[in-house]
Write an enzyme that holds these catalytic residues in place. Structure first.
Site, PDB file in Angstrom:
ATOM      1  N   HIS A 266       0.930  -1.087  -0.098  1.00  0.00           N
ATOM      2  CA  HIS A 266      -0.003   0.015  -0.095  1.00  0.00           C
ATOM      3  C   HIS A 266       0.822   1.205  -0.086  1.00  0.00           C
ATOM      4  O   HIS A 266       1.992   1.064   0.239  1.00  0.00           O
ATOM      5  CB  HIS A 266      -0.960   0.009   1.278  1.00  0.00           C
ATOM      6  CG  HIS A 266      -0.282   0.067   2.601  1.00  0.00           C
ATOM      7  ND1 HIS A 266       0.440  -1.065   2.974  1.00  0.00           N
ATOM      8  CD2 HIS A 266      -0.530   1.075   3.688  1.00  0.00           C
ATOM      9  CE1 HIS A 266       0.699  -0.441   4.176  1.00  0.00           C
ATOM     10  NE2 HIS A 266       0.077   0.496   4.508  1.00  0.00           N
TER      11      HIS A 266
ATOM     12  N   HIS B 112       1.772   3.718   1.923  1.00  0.00           N
ATOM     13  CA  HIS B 112       2.280   4.434   2.909  1.00  0.00           C
ATOM     14  C   HIS B 112       3.685   4.681   2.896  1.00  0.00           C
ATOM     15  O   HIS B 112       4.456   3.710   2.744  1.00  0.00           O
ATOM     16  CB  HIS B 112       1.533   3.904   4.213  1.00  0.00           C
ATOM     17  CG  HIS B 112       0.260   4.281   4.533  1.00  0.00           C
ATOM     18  ND1 HIS B 112      -0.652   3.621   5.403  1.00  0.00           N
ATOM     19  CD2 HIS B 112      -0.595   5.470   4.244  1.00  0.00           C
ATOM     20  CE1 HIS B 112      -1.716   4.135   5.836  1.00  0.00           C
ATOM     21  NE2 HIS B 112      -1.835   4.995   4.715  1.00  0.00           N
TER      22      HIS B 112
ATOM     23  N   ASP C 161       6.003   4.354   5.107  1.00  0.00           N
ATOM     24  CA  ASP C 161       6.756   3.463   5.978  1.00  0.00           C
ATOM     25  C   ASP C 161       6.922   2.075   5.169  1.00  0.00           C
ATOM     26  O   ASP C 161       7.370   1.185   5.436  1.00  0.00           O
ATOM     27  CB  ASP C 161       6.393   3.167   7.284  1.00  0.00           C
ATOM     28  CG  ASP C 161       4.898   2.781   7.285  1.00  0.00           C
ATOM     29  OD1 ASP C 161       4.109   3.137   6.619  1.00  0.00           O
ATOM     30  OD2 ASP C 161       4.610   1.879   8.365  1.00  0.00           O
ATOM     31  N   HIS C 162       6.147   1.991   3.763  1.00  0.00           N
ATOM     32  CA  HIS C 162       6.419   0.710   3.073  1.00  0.00           C
ATOM     33  C   HIS C 162       6.678   0.870   1.797  1.00  0.00           C
ATOM     34  O   HIS C 162       7.036   0.155   1.225  1.00  0.00           O
ATOM     35  CB  HIS C 162       4.769   0.091   3.044  1.00  0.00           C
ATOM     36  CG  HIS C 162       4.312  -0.470   4.323  1.00  0.00           C
ATOM     37  ND1 HIS C 162       4.050  -1.677   4.782  1.00  0.00           N
ATOM     38  CD2 HIS C 162       3.812   0.111   5.361  1.00  0.00           C
ATOM     39  CE1 HIS C 162       3.547  -1.929   5.690  1.00  0.00           C
ATOM     40  NE2 HIS C 162       3.468  -0.666   6.282  1.00  0.00           N
TER      41      HIS C 162
ATOM     42  N   HIS D 146      -7.524  -1.770   5.533  1.00  0.00           N
ATOM     43  CA  HIS D 146      -6.359  -0.761   6.021  1.00  0.00           C
ATOM     44  C   HIS D 146      -7.067   0.767   5.682  1.00  0.00           C
ATOM     45  O   HIS D 146      -8.207   0.442   5.114  1.00  0.00           O
ATOM     46  CB  HIS D 146      -5.099  -0.810   5.479  1.00  0.00           C
ATOM     47  CG  HIS D 146      -3.895  -0.186   6.187  1.00  0.00           C
ATOM     48  ND1 HIS D 146      -3.833  -0.058   7.469  1.00  0.00           N
ATOM     49  CD2 HIS D 146      -2.838   0.521   5.665  1.00  0.00           C
ATOM     50  CE1 HIS D 146      -3.004   0.568   7.866  1.00  0.00           C
ATOM     51  NE2 HIS D 146      -2.203   1.125   6.911  1.00  0.00           N
TER      52      HIS D 146
ATOM     53  N   ASP E  81      -0.101  -4.091   6.361  1.00  0.00           N
ATOM     54  CA  ASP E  81      -1.152  -3.308   7.429  1.00  0.00           C
ATOM     55  C   ASP E  81      -2.527  -3.576   7.280  1.00  0.00           C
ATOM     56  O   ASP E  81      -3.013  -3.562   6.161  1.00  0.00           O
ATOM     57  CB  ASP E  81      -0.871  -1.906   7.263  1.00  0.00           C
ATOM     58  CG  ASP E  81       0.604  -1.503   7.515  1.00  0.00           C
ATOM     59  OD1 ASP E  81       1.540  -2.352   7.961  1.00  0.00           O
ATOM     60  OD2 ASP E  81       0.962  -0.235   7.713  1.00  0.00           O
TER      61      ASP E  81
ATOM     62  N   HIS F 283       5.393  -5.348  12.471  1.00  0.00           N
ATOM     63  CA  HIS F 283       5.038  -3.959  12.387  1.00  0.00           C
ATOM     64  C   HIS F 283       4.713  -3.393  13.797  1.00  0.00           C
ATOM     65  O   HIS F 283       3.463  -3.037  14.338  1.00  0.00           O
ATOM     66  CB  HIS F 283       3.623  -3.978  11.583  1.00  0.00           C
ATOM     67  CG  HIS F 283       3.312  -2.467  11.021  1.00  0.00           C
ATOM     68  ND1 HIS F 283       2.430  -1.530  11.613  1.00  0.00           N
ATOM     69  CD2 HIS F 283       3.759  -2.016   9.911  1.00  0.00           C
ATOM     70  CE1 HIS F 283       2.538  -0.331  10.853  1.00  0.00           C
ATOM     71  NE2 HIS F 283       3.208  -0.416   9.734  1.00  0.00           N
TER      72      HIS F 283
HETATM   73 ZN   LIG Z   1       0.094   1.536   6.674  1.00  0.00          ZN
END
Ligand SMILES: [Zn+2]
Length: 304
Positions: free
Chosen positions: A62, A64, A66-67, A141, A210, A268
């Site tokens: 996805h 975001h 942090d990914h 998510h 997530d 996570h």
């Molecule tokens: Zn996320």
């Protein structure tokens, strides 16, 4: 046949020295994939001595930070090091244009082609290899997200080499037997079970990304040997988990148990939990085989 996952970054949202943001390296029979690319992913790959120049594909769960924020840097380094083979990248619709805009902004001339394949709706086979496949399914998510299952299939039967040699079995007969087929040779039907041991049990690894606990991820994880599940919070922060569309240790373990998963890896992890023993204990009340992921932890799928 090797099937291994290396958890490169196992923290949530903000990278700290003890936990980087999310990324994982998977090797299945020598085919290597990167699952998510949090900031610092290329250094984590180097620290863990995993070669990235031959990556077969990158799966982004996805959009975001942090990914995904480590992806342009990694691809840029692969280009500087002279990769020429195209690289498949699966991800949300917005990923392709974002990468293109980045290359334009930094005036990068990529040495290889990034073949971007946005994932669609529902359960979808992303890649079908001769002996393995990648399947994704919706996670739950705050933004569109996908969980991923990497599994083996069509594993070969193990031929008794000495027996086959002394009988003088020709090559094409051996190949057919290794596929589990019956084959006519010397005017007799040769059964695979006479010459071979049945194939090893097919193994599966599932990455939840997530997510809130949901039916779609549970179905994808059905019977998996190993499941890495979102465990951002402990149950005492369950309201926060719900608000931010993440899961608690209890929720992750309950889902793993319901799906018949053999081993659960909690990941996570929010930096608020200095002592992850709390998360582990909470999960162990619902599943008998649980570990908390640490950066650099490697796991062979299907073994303890
Ligand atoms: Zn996320």
């Amino acid at each position: 046949m090797n099937f291994e996952v290396v958890f490169l970054g196992t923290g949530a949202a903000v990278p700290v020295p003890s936990r980087g943001t999310t990324s994982q390296f998977v090797d299945i029979h020598g085919h290597t994939y990167l699952l998510d690319a949090g900031e610092g992913v290329q250094l984590s790959l180097r620290k863990n001595k995993r070669k990235f120049q031959k990556l077969k594909g990158v799966f982004i769960s996805h959009m975001h930070g942090d990914h995904v924020l480590g992806l342009p840097g990694l691809l840029s380094t692969m280009s500087l090091l002279g990769r020429t083979e195209p690289l498949t990248v699966w991800g949300p619709e917005a990923l392709g244009p974002w990468l293109d805009a980045t290359w334009r902004a930094i005036q990068a001339h990529m040495s290889f082609e990034v073949e971007f394949n946005p994932w669609g709706d529902g359960v979808e086979i992303l890649e079908e290899g001769a002996r393995h496949r990648l399947v994704c399914a919706p996670a739950k998510h705050r933004v569109p997200a996908r969980a991923l299952r990497i599994e083996e299939h069509n594993l070969p039967w193990k031929l008794d080499g000495a027996k086959a040699k002394s009988a003088g079995l020709p090559f094409h007969v051996r190949q057919a037997l290794k596929r589990g087929e019956s084959v006519l040779w010397n005017d007799e039907v040769q059964e695979a079970s006479t010459w071979c041991k049945p194939p090893a049990q097919a193994r599966a690894y599932v990455y939840s990304s997530d997510t809130r606990p949901c039916e779609s991820v549970k179905a994808l994880a059905e019977g998996a040997d190993l499941l890495y599940h979102d465990c951002t919070f402990a149950e005492r922060d369950a309201v926060r988990a719900k608000d931010t569309h993440h899961s608690t240790a209890k929720e992750a373990a309950r889902l793993a148990s319901q799906a018949g998963v053999r081993q659960l890896v909690l990941g996570h992890i929010s930096t608020r939990y200095r002592d992850v023993g709390e998360l582990l204990e909470e999960a162990q009340a619902f599943h008998t085989d649980v570990v908390v992921a640490t950066d650099g932890m490697a796991k062979k799928v299907g073994s303890r």
